[in-house]
Motif scaffolding. Structure first.
Motif, PDB file in Angstrom:
ATOM      1  N   ARG A  81     -12.801  69.576  73.664  1.00 34.37           N
ATOM      2  CA  ARG A  81     -13.322  68.212  73.788  1.00 34.37           C
ATOM      3  C   ARG A  81     -14.730  68.261  74.339  1.00 34.37           C
ATOM      4  O   ARG A  81     -15.023  68.998  75.261  1.00 34.37           O
ATOM      5  N   ASP A 119     -23.049  73.464  65.363  1.00 38.09           N
ATOM      6  CA  ASP A 119     -23.491  72.326  64.558  1.00 38.09           C
ATOM      7  C   ASP A 119     -22.294  71.399  64.348  1.00 38.09           C
ATOM      8  O   ASP A 119     -21.208  71.642  64.882  1.00 38.09           O
ATOM      9  N   ASP A 120     -22.489  70.338  63.574  1.00 36.67           N
ATOM     10  CA  ASP A 120     -21.411  69.356  63.384  1.00 36.67           C
ATOM     11  C   ASP A 120     -20.170  69.970  62.749  1.00 36.67           C
ATOM     12  O   ASP A 120     -19.045  69.626  63.117  1.00 36.67           O
ATOM     13  N   GLU A 121     -20.350  70.874  61.808  1.00 37.94           N
ATOM     14  CA  GLU A 121     -19.218  71.494  61.115  1.00 37.94           C
ATOM     15  C   GLU A 121     -18.402  72.380  62.079  1.00 37.94           C
ATOM     16  O   GLU A 121     -17.176  72.327  62.106  1.00 37.94           O
ATOM     17  N   ARG A 175     -18.512  72.136  65.388  1.00 37.91           N
ATOM     18  CA  ARG A 175     -17.976  71.233  66.415  1.00 37.91           C
ATOM     19  C   ARG A 175     -16.663  70.602  65.950  1.00 37.91           C
ATOM     20  O   ARG A 175     -15.705  70.504  66.713  1.00 37.91           O
ATOM     21  N   LYS A 176     -16.606  70.192  64.678  1.00 33.09           N
ATOM     22  CA  LYS A 176     -15.384  69.582  64.138  1.00 33.09           C
ATOM     23  C   LYS A 176     -14.201  70.559  64.218  1.00 33.09           C
ATOM     24  O   LYS A 176     -13.103  70.180  64.619  1.00 33.09           O
ATOM     25  N   LEU A 177     -14.430  71.820  63.845  1.00 33.12           N
ATOM     26  CA  LEU A 177     -13.354  72.812  63.915  1.00 33.12           C
ATOM     27  C   LEU A 177     -12.934  73.073  65.359  1.00 33.12           C
ATOM     28  O   LEU A 177     -11.748  73.243  65.647  1.00 33.12           O
ATOM     29  N   GLU A 230     -13.071  70.913  67.774  1.00 31.38           N
ATOM     30  CA  GLU A 230     -12.292  69.736  68.175  1.00 31.38           C
ATOM     31  C   GLU A 230     -10.878  69.800  67.604  1.00 31.38           C
ATOM     32  O   GLU A 230      -9.915  69.405  68.264  1.00 31.38           O
ATOM     33  N   GLU A 231     -10.730  70.330  66.389  1.00 28.08           N
ATOM     34  CA  GLU A 231      -9.398  70.507  65.804  1.00 28.08           C
ATOM     35  C   GLU A 231      -8.579  71.517  66.600  1.00 28.08           C
ATOM     36  O   GLU A 231      -7.353  71.430  66.652  1.00 28.08           O
TER      37      GLU A 231
END
Length: 96
Positions: A31, A18-20, A22-24, A26-27
């Protein structure tokens, strides 16, 4: 003083991304191609990423902090998403 690093791999169902999460990812340097899909782009630095045929997201970081993905693992546990993580031997700690 630098942080101990060692190679670590984590795998979990890509369908749970999910978005949460995915953000981690990406950190961590993962990509994604532009858009809402799960299509991976070339990762940053020496990461290996793949969504396997069975729908499992695979991530290997040869320089993971303490041989783990702490924030990602905590979030996956919180969301009750199963995952497997392995780490290689470091000079001062055993593999997990």
């Amino acid at each position: 003083m630098s942080v101990a690093t060692s190679s670590a791999t984590i795998e979990f169902p890509a369908a749970k991304l999910d978005d949460e999460i995915r953000k981690l990812l990406e950190e961590e340097g993962v990509r994604f191609k532009p858009g809402p899909g799960l299509e991976l782009d070339s990762p940053a630095y020496d990461l290996e990423t793949e969504i396997k045929e069975d729908g499992i997201l695979y991530l290997n970081n040869p320089e993971a902090r303490y041989g783990e993905f702490y924030d990602l693992e905590e979030l996956l546990v919180k969301k009750e998403i199963p995952f497997d993580r392995t780490s290689s031997t470091d000079w001062n700690r055993p593999p997990e």
